[in-house]
Scaffold this motif. Sequence first.
Motif, short mmCIF file in Angstrom:
data_model
loop_
_atom_site.label_atom_id
_atom_site.label_comp_id
_atom_site.label_asym_id
_atom_site.label_seq_id
_atom_site.Cartn_x
_atom_site.Cartn_y
_atom_site.Cartn_z
N LEU A 176 0.83 -1.14 0.11
CA LEU A 176 -0.16 -0.11 0.06
C LEU A 176 0.75 1.29 0.13
CD1 LEU A 176 -2.68 1.59 0.25
CD2 LEU A 176 -2.59 1.03 2.99
N VAL A 177 2.07 1.18 0.87
CA VAL A 177 2.76 2.56 0.97
C VAL A 177 3.64 2.59 -0.38
CG1 VAL A 177 4.65 3.47 2.31
CG2 VAL A 177 2.77 2.49 3.39
N LEU A 178 4.23 1.63 -0.79
CA LEU A 178 5.02 1.66 -1.78
C LEU A 178 4.52 2.02 -3.24
CD1 LEU A 178 7.41 -1.61 -1.31
CD2 LEU A 178 7.87 0.76 -1.03
N GLN A 179 3.30 1.52 -3.45
CA GLN A 179 2.49 1.98 -4.68
C GLN A 179 2.23 3.25 -4.68
OE1 GLN A 179 -0.72 2.94 -5.34
NE2 GLN A 179 -1.44 2.98 -3.10
N HIS A 180 1.62 3.77 -3.53
CA HIS A 180 1.36 5.38 -3.35
C HIS A 180 2.84 6.04 -3.56
CE1 HIS A 180 0.09 9.04 -1.45
NE2 HIS A 180 1.32 8.97 -0.84
N LEU A 181 3.94 5.65 -3.01
CA LEU A 181 5.36 6.33 -3.40
C LEU A 181 5.50 6.42 -4.65
CD1 LEU A 181 7.43 5.36 -0.05
CD2 LEU A 181 6.17 7.40 -0.29
N TYR A 182 5.22 4.91 -5.36
CA TYR A 182 5.70 5.04 -6.93
C TYR A 182 4.78 6.09 -7.78
CZ TYR A 182 5.88 3.25 -11.59
OH TYR A 182 6.17 3.06 -12.85
N PHE A 183 3.48 5.90 -7.52
CA PHE A 183 2.83 6.88 -8.33
C PHE A 183 2.99 8.38 -7.90
CE2 PHE A 183 0.15 2.83 -8.93
CZ PHE A 183 0.20 2.74 -10.36
N ILE A 184 3.21 8.90 -6.60
CA ILE A 184 3.11 9.98 -6.35
C ILE A 184 4.73 10.72 -7.13
CG2 ILE A 184 3.65 11.54 -4.34
CD1 ILE A 184 0.91 10.87 -4.76
N LEU A 185 5.70 9.91 -6.65
CA LEU A 185 7.17 10.30 -7.12
C LEU A 185 7.30 10.29 -8.58
CD1 LEU A 185 9.20 8.94 -4.43
CD2 LEU A 185 8.49 10.94 -4.42
N ASN A 186 6.27 9.53 -9.12
CA ASN A 186 6.49 9.73 -10.70
C ASN A 186 5.30 10.40 -11.42
OD1 ASN A 186 8.73 7.58 -11.73
ND2 ASN A 186 7.43 6.69 -9.74
N GLY A 187 4.73 11.32 -10.54
CA GLY A 187 3.87 12.29 -11.29
C GLY A 187 2.38 11.91 -11.67
N HIS A 188 2.10 10.62 -11.12
CA HIS A 188 0.82 10.06 -11.35
C HIS A 188 -0.09 10.09 -10.12
CE1 HIS A 188 2.35 9.22 -15.37
NE2 HIS A 188 3.18 8.37 -14.78
N PRO A 189 -0.11 11.13 -9.26
CA PRO A 189 -1.06 11.06 -7.93
C PRO A 189 -2.28 10.38 -8.05
CG PRO A 189 -0.96 13.29 -8.97
CD PRO A 189 0.01 12.45 -9.64
N ASN A 190 -3.21 10.54 -9.14
CA ASN A 190 -4.61 10.23 -9.03
C ASN A 190 -4.55 8.81 -9.38
OD1 ASN A 190 -5.36 12.78 -9.30
ND2 ASN A 190 -5.73 13.11 -11.30
N ALA A 191 -3.89 8.03 -10.01
CA ALA A 191 -3.59 6.65 -9.85
C ALA A 191 -3.43 6.11 -8.34
CB ALA A 191 -2.35 6.07 -10.80
#
Length: 373
Positions: free
Chosen positions: A242-257
């Motif tokens: 849960l935490v890692l997928q959040h960090l992945y999408f946030i840090l790669n510019g896809h917060p809505n995903a």
Amino acid sequence: MHEIYQRVFGAAKAIRGLDGLRAICVLFVLTDHAGLTKAQETGTLAVWVFFALSGFLIVPILFKARQRVEAGTSDGPTEIVLFMRNRALRIFPIYYLTLALIFLSTVTLVSGDNVNKFYGSVGWILTYTTNVYIGFVRHDWLGPLSHLWTLSVEQQFYVFFPLLFIWLPSRFWRSGMLVSLLVLLVVSCWWVFDDELEFRVNSLSGFYAIAVGGLFGLAARRLGSIDLRFSGLLITALGTVLVLQHLYFILNGHPNAALIIAPLLSGLLIMLLTVCQNSTATRFLEIPLIRGVGVVSYGFYLFHNLLLGPSGRLVALLTGMREGTIFLIMQIATAFVLTMIVSIISFIFFEERLMQLKKRRAPSAVVAAGSNG
């Protein structure tokens, strides 16, 4: 002092582990709003877990209400009134007390441009439409008042969902919830997916996250208690994902995903905690000092942003520091202590007494009407 400790840190809830999960979430929010984990948007992740948790707990309550209607021991209007009353007792008093304190203490708690932000948005805040104001009127956050948008979304769900679902036969609730969350997600994506702020704060996105939690809540109710081998390891692994997928999408510019996926993983995580009550993960979350933060988490969430500024000024006064990682850590620690003190006082002397009123089923006339329905 011992009695206060027991009332906050000593007594476990019926579902073990959930207060501990709340505690982790409010700490994520605190570090985000202080700036320490702002780039990682840990507060955003916490909010979506909160949404899923709200649905997980609230939807089964309404499902039981619908079953009482079908059994002939109550009726729809009675159950809606009781639900609204209980939600109002839990949410309204401390919320409006907080707003009153802000109004009376703007010099010390809200300063500079934040004063104008408060008075410019007060009508929206009072009517639980802060999310609409932030996303579609102001198009910007509200400083230390920004976190109130999440309470607006939840309160809107508490108004609309019972009015729609209390009339739906219980055998259709699971399929109805699934269809609803899919419709909510599709409409929200079609409407405002390209705008990060609007997609985050619009009511439909929040309703989707709450509905996902509700669907998992109904599933957990059906599963009951299960003895799952290595459940603690599974829960820990799911929380990590849960935490890692959040960090992945946030840090790669896809917060809505991240906002789309987080409720699904959160709902599954909460369900596993609930049905695997003897897991090591659940026992960890039941450590009294962790659980106690979760017990007062509603007050903590309301108050923390208002105490971050004064905490920073206090640290600066005592140490001379005004920036840097060490300063932020000290500010967070100070804000945590101050917020816990205020939250415990609020819980013991205000919230807990009001929650006792929820034990009253209903005025006699209403019960009589419900019994004949």
